[in-house]
Design an enzyme around this catalytic site. Structure first.
Site, PDB file in Angstrom:
ATOM      1  N   LYS A 121      20.450 -32.492  58.118  1.00  0.00           N
ATOM      2  CA  LYS A 121      20.656 -31.599  59.282  1.00  0.00           C
ATOM      3  C   LYS A 121      21.518 -30.510  59.103  1.00  0.00           C
ATOM      4  O   LYS A 121      22.289 -30.537  57.948  1.00  0.00           O
ATOM      5  CB  LYS A 121      21.396 -32.355  60.561  1.00  0.00           C
ATOM      6  CG  LYS A 121      22.796 -32.629  60.166  1.00  0.00           C
ATOM      7  CD  LYS A 121      23.522 -33.538  61.216  1.00  0.00           C
ATOM      8  CE  LYS A 121      23.168 -35.133  61.054  1.00  0.00           C
ATOM      9  NZ  LYS A 121      23.892 -35.682  62.268  1.00  0.00           N
TER      10      LYS A 121
ATOM     11  N   ARG B  60      19.404 -27.676  63.666  1.00  0.00           N
ATOM     12  CA  ARG B  60      19.449 -28.248  65.109  1.00  0.00           C
ATOM     13  C   ARG B  60      19.843 -26.926  66.183  1.00  0.00           C
ATOM     14  O   ARG B  60      19.470 -25.786  65.796  1.00  0.00           O
ATOM     15  CB  ARG B  60      20.589 -29.185  65.179  1.00  0.00           C
ATOM     16  CG  ARG B  60      20.734 -30.417  63.898  1.00  0.00           C
ATOM     17  CD  ARG B  60      19.360 -31.215  64.578  1.00  0.00           C
ATOM     18  NE  ARG B  60      19.416 -32.452  63.466  1.00  0.00           N
ATOM     19  CZ  ARG B  60      19.867 -33.474  63.672  1.00  0.00           C
ATOM     20  NH1 ARG B  60      20.765 -33.748  64.749  1.00  0.00           N
ATOM     21  NH2 ARG B  60      19.927 -34.443  62.794  1.00  0.00           N
TER      22      ARG B  60
ATOM     23  N   CYS C 151      31.464 -44.321  65.963  1.00  0.00           N
ATOM     24  CA  CYS C 151      31.194 -44.517  64.616  1.00  0.00           C
ATOM     25  C   CYS C 151      32.089 -43.233  63.777  1.00  0.00           C
ATOM     26  O   CYS C 151      32.178 -42.352  64.470  1.00  0.00           O
ATOM     27  CB  CYS C 151      29.823 -44.713  64.228  1.00  0.00           C
ATOM     28  SG  CYS C 151      28.748 -43.184  64.283  1.00  0.00           S
TER      29      CYS C 151
ATOM     30  N   ARG D  19      15.974 -35.333  73.068  1.00  0.00           N
ATOM     31  CA  ARG D  19      16.974 -34.496  73.281  1.00  0.00           C
ATOM     32  C   ARG D  19      16.295 -33.111  73.187  1.00  0.00           C
ATOM     33  O   ARG D  19      15.359 -32.658  72.603  1.00  0.00           O
ATOM     34  CB  ARG D  19      17.618 -34.534  71.825  1.00  0.00           C
ATOM     35  CG  ARG D  19      18.826 -33.396  71.988  1.00  0.00           C
ATOM     36  CD  ARG D  19      19.782 -33.810  70.507  1.00  0.00           C
ATOM     37  NE  ARG D  19      20.365 -34.962  70.450  1.00  0.00           N
ATOM     38  CZ  ARG D  19      20.706 -35.631  69.226  1.00  0.00           C
ATOM     39  NH1 ARG D  19      20.278 -34.877  68.081  1.00  0.00           N
ATOM     40  NH2 ARG D  19      21.094 -36.664  69.137  1.00  0.00           N
TER      41      ARG D  19
ATOM     42  N   CYS E 157      31.256 -39.742  72.546  1.00  0.00           N
ATOM     43  CA  CYS E 157      29.754 -39.799  72.203  1.00  0.00           C
ATOM     44  C   CYS E 157      29.153 -41.053  73.026  1.00  0.00           C
ATOM     45  O   CYS E 157      29.925 -41.966  73.756  1.00  0.00           O
ATOM     46  CB  CYS E 157      29.657 -40.013  70.669  1.00  0.00           C
ATOM     47  SG  CYS E 157      30.282 -41.819  70.033  1.00  0.00           S
TER      48      CYS E 157
ATOM     49  N   CYS F  77      22.925 -46.239  71.199  1.00  0.00           N
ATOM     50  CA  CYS F  77      22.974 -45.524  69.620  1.00  0.00           C
ATOM     51  C   CYS F  77      23.059 -46.627  68.340  1.00  0.00           C
ATOM     52  O   CYS F  77      23.807 -47.656  68.309  1.00  0.00           O
ATOM     53  CB  CYS F  77      24.348 -44.750  69.537  1.00  0.00           C
ATOM     54  SG  CYS F  77      24.461 -43.830  67.848  1.00  0.00           S
TER      55      CYS F  77
ATOM     56  N   CYS G  20      30.147 -37.257  66.356  1.00  0.00           N
ATOM     57  CA  CYS G  20      29.568 -36.564  67.102  1.00  0.00           C
ATOM     58  C   CYS G  20      30.205 -35.780  68.138  1.00  0.00           C
ATOM     59  O   CYS G  20      29.954 -34.750  68.700  1.00  0.00           O
ATOM     60  CB  CYS G  20      28.471 -37.339  67.859  1.00  0.00           C
ATOM     61  SG  CYS G  20      27.089 -37.756  66.565  1.00  0.00           S
TER      62      CYS G  20
ATOM     63  N   LYS H 143      23.532 -27.163  60.994  1.00  0.00           N
ATOM     64  CA  LYS H 143      24.022 -26.776  62.440  1.00  0.00           C
ATOM     65  C   LYS H 143      24.768 -25.314  62.302  1.00  0.00           C
ATOM     66  O   LYS H 143      25.368 -24.958  61.634  1.00  0.00           O
ATOM     67  CB  LYS H 143      25.098 -27.802  62.786  1.00  0.00           C
ATOM     68  CG  LYS H 143      24.453 -29.263  63.200  1.00  0.00           C
ATOM     69  CD  LYS H 143      25.488 -30.248  63.686  1.00  0.00           C
ATOM     70  CE  LYS H 143      25.038 -31.562  63.593  1.00  0.00           C
ATOM     71  NZ  LYS H 143      25.981 -32.584  64.275  1.00  0.00           N
TER      72      LYS H 143
END
Length: 633
Positions: A230, A146, A497, A77, A452, A458, A501, A232
């Protein structure tokens, strides 16, 4: 005075990953050692540290064979602040997708690109090529800041947009890991720098305001343990919610004076969408207004917020580790007070803002400098060639021929930037000859949808998303056409899930995978992504899609107010009312059959009964139809 970072968290219980980060020698091990081993995969510890370098270890579940090793492959990524992709980087990514990947690129919801299908033996060559083409993968994943988002539109004559883009890069630089591990491992120690940092950023990274940094540490802001999870960020302008600002840990809103000069930034904090099914202590949360900071103090304010989460975020329970839980548990005022301790002074009051609006910037737009940009819709961000649809080839030809920079949008689309007036027709022709539709030919349901990647790669996916949503959109459109809603559309988002995302919890209609082929259904988000949706159904097998949505759409069609959107309608009437209507709803075919079989004079009786019961005629009629169907079979 705030306690020093080292003393603030020594008594806290820590997860295994926290110990792993401490042992990693600032993200060097075990990645450096395991990369040299002749295996197809990294160990579990290696996988965790590899994330910080911008890669996830995955396996293609479509290729699993019992008794055989999994089909291990890696996703890379990019870290691309504000979504900026120079032409040489795009062409490198395009080449790597064919040389090492699965022949596709994927634009992400955080304005980067993902490469899928890379083998372990090719990781080093792929990352090195990206870095040497003015790109990076460092910090695109892992427990740190991120990719920093910003509105993608390259308006040259609107100072606020230029400032948002500039400060997205500056905040990204401020919070980029400083460890030498990335260049040591992937480029044999060669440090390739694509752009010089602003001197104010360099100074802020070393300025220890009230314990915001770790002096004499290779990672002055992150220390040995980095962030609890994470983190953001985004930078935007008043009114522009193309970045889904309420889903971010930290949002800065550019505030300018009447001449367009930067005054400072409004601050939001505490947003986040990831959750876990059947764990009520996990939840999606909207960011809160925190305050205003003068432009000269913005780096210290950002450091103060990062330090608060770094030192007080939950490092034991990773499901409870995001900033949103700290803000929720403490409350906004306690959180703000702690930030102000690190900051060294009070934050100023939040400045008034106009209403937020979602924009996708598709189609042709003037940049304000004599050039244009073109917003290209990309279904679920997937750039590929398939049959007569050759998007990947078209983009490669356009970028090669015209050397155009691109910007990835937060909605997984692309903007072709700096287009001269004499290049427009040629670009349009290339797209058309490669089977790429103009935005005017898109169904708005597709235009405003997101999904996603989910299966097969994934590791967190429970069920399909990217591969399922095209069929879902087609089925919903057919249903809407049958119900007389041909001109209507709304925001639909799907994830495989509950981590969210594709940000389904802010959609008007969200599908969240819960078991294979089955989804939670969320309703009531805003068309501008300024309100959280709510759970309408816990489990919807995809086979029952039309049966579940028809009563909701009929209720919306028959009871909406003038100009009211689908999400706003569901929020106004409440999901209890939607469920009540659906519980007594009888499909139109059954109603037609009833009207044919029952004498007209009985309708007068139904009207009288409705008046006597204080019920609507529609509700009484539905009850009568149900009784009729039960009796008639």
């Amino acid at each position: 005075m705030v306690a020093s970072p080292a003393s603030a968290d020594t008594a806290l219980k820590r997860s295994k990953i926290e110990a792993l980060k401490e042992r990693s020698q600032h993200l060097r091990e075990p990645v450096a050692t395991e990369l040299l081993e002749p295996t197809n995969r990294f160990s579990e510890e290696g996988v965790q540290i590899l994330k910080f370098h911008g890669s996830y270890q995955q396996d293609n579940r479509d290729n699993r064979v019992k008794g055989q090793e999994k089909d291990y492959q890696f996703m890379l990524r990019t870290r691309s602040p504000g979504g900026y992709i120079p032409p040489q980087l795009y062409l490198t990514l395009d080449r790597l997708a064919d040389e090492y990947g699965n022949h596709t690129l994927r634009a992400t919801t955080r304005q980067g690109f993902q490469l899928h299908g890379i083998l372990k033996k090719n990781l080093k060559a792929a990352i090195a090529a990206i870095v040497r083409s003015m790109g990076s993968t460092l910090g695109a994943c892992g427990d740190l800041n991120r990719n920093v988002m910003a509105p993608p539109a390259p308006f040259r004559d609107r100072p606020e947009y230029l400032l948002a883009y500039e400060y997205a890069h500056r905040i990204a630089d401020l919070l980029t890991p400083q460890t030498g591990a990335y260049y040591e491992i992937w480029l044999d120690g060669e440090k390739v720098i694509s752009a010089e940092e602003h001197p104010d950023v360099k100074a802020a990274r070393q300025r220890n305001t009230n314990g915001t940094i770790f002096p004499n540490n290779e990672e002055p802001i992150y220390g040995d343990h980095y962030m609890p999870r994470k983190f953001k960020c985004c930078v935007t302008v008043p009114g522009d919610n193309s970045v889904d600002l309420f889903s971010q840990d930290l949002t800065l809103v550019v505030i300018t004076d009447s001449q367009g000069h930067l005054e400072g930034f409004n601050i939001y904090a505490g947003g986040g969408l990831g959750r876990t099914h059947n764990k009520e202590e996990t939840f999606a949360r909207m960011a809160d207004e925190i305050g205003f900071v003068q432009a000269a103090d913005v780096y210290e304010a950002v450091k103060a917020i990062v330090a608060t989460q770094r030192d007080y975020g939950d490092r034991y329970n990773r499901r409870h580790a995001r900033l949103k839980y700290l803000v929720h548990d403490w409350g906004v005022e306690k959180f703000k007070a702690k930030v102000e301790e690190y900051f060294g002074k009070p934050l100023e009051p939040f400045r008034p803002l106009p209403p937020w609006r979602y924009q996708d910037f598709l189609g042709w737009h003037s940049q304000g400098d004599g050039k244009f940009f073109y917003g290209l819709s990309i279904a679920n961000g997937r750039i590929l060639d398939r049959g007569n649809f050759k998007l990947k080839s078209a983009l490669r030809k356009i970028v090669e021929e015209f050397q155009l920079p691109l910007r990835v949008t937060p909605h997984q689309n692309l903007l072709l930037c700096d287009v001269s007036p004499d290049q427009r027709d040629a670009i349009q022709h290339i797209l058309e000859e490669h089977g790429v539709r103009d935005v005017t030919a898109l169904d708005p349901l597709e235009r405003y949808s997101m999904a996603c990647p989910a299966l097969p790669t994934c590791g967190l996916a429970i069920t399909e998303s990217e591969r399922a949503i095209p069929g879902v959109l087609e089925r919903i459109r057919r249903l809407m056409n049958r119900l007389g809603l041909q001109q209507d559309h709304f925001v639909i988002r799907m994830t495989g899930c509950p981590n969210g995302c594709a940000r389904p919890y802010l959609a008007e209609l969200g599908f969240v995978g819960i078991v294979p082929h089955t989804y939670q259904v969320w309703l009531g988000g805003s068309p501008d992504q300024t309100r959280l949706a709510e759970v309408y159904m816990e489990r919807l097998p995809l086979a029952d899609l039309e049966q579940a949505l028809e009563p909701v759409l009929v209720f919306y069609r028959d009871r909406r107010q003038q100009g009211e959107s689908f999400g706003d309608f569901c929020h106004r009437v409440g999901l209890a009312a939607v469920r009540e209507f659906a519980a007594t709803y009888v499909p139109a075919a059954a109603t037609k059959r009833y009207r044919v079989d029952v004498r007209a004079d009985q309708y007068q009786q139904l009207k009288e009964l409705a008046a006597a019961k204080g019920m609507s005629l529609a509700a009484v009629t539905r009850e009568a139809i149900q009784r009729y169907l039960e009796q008639s079979g």
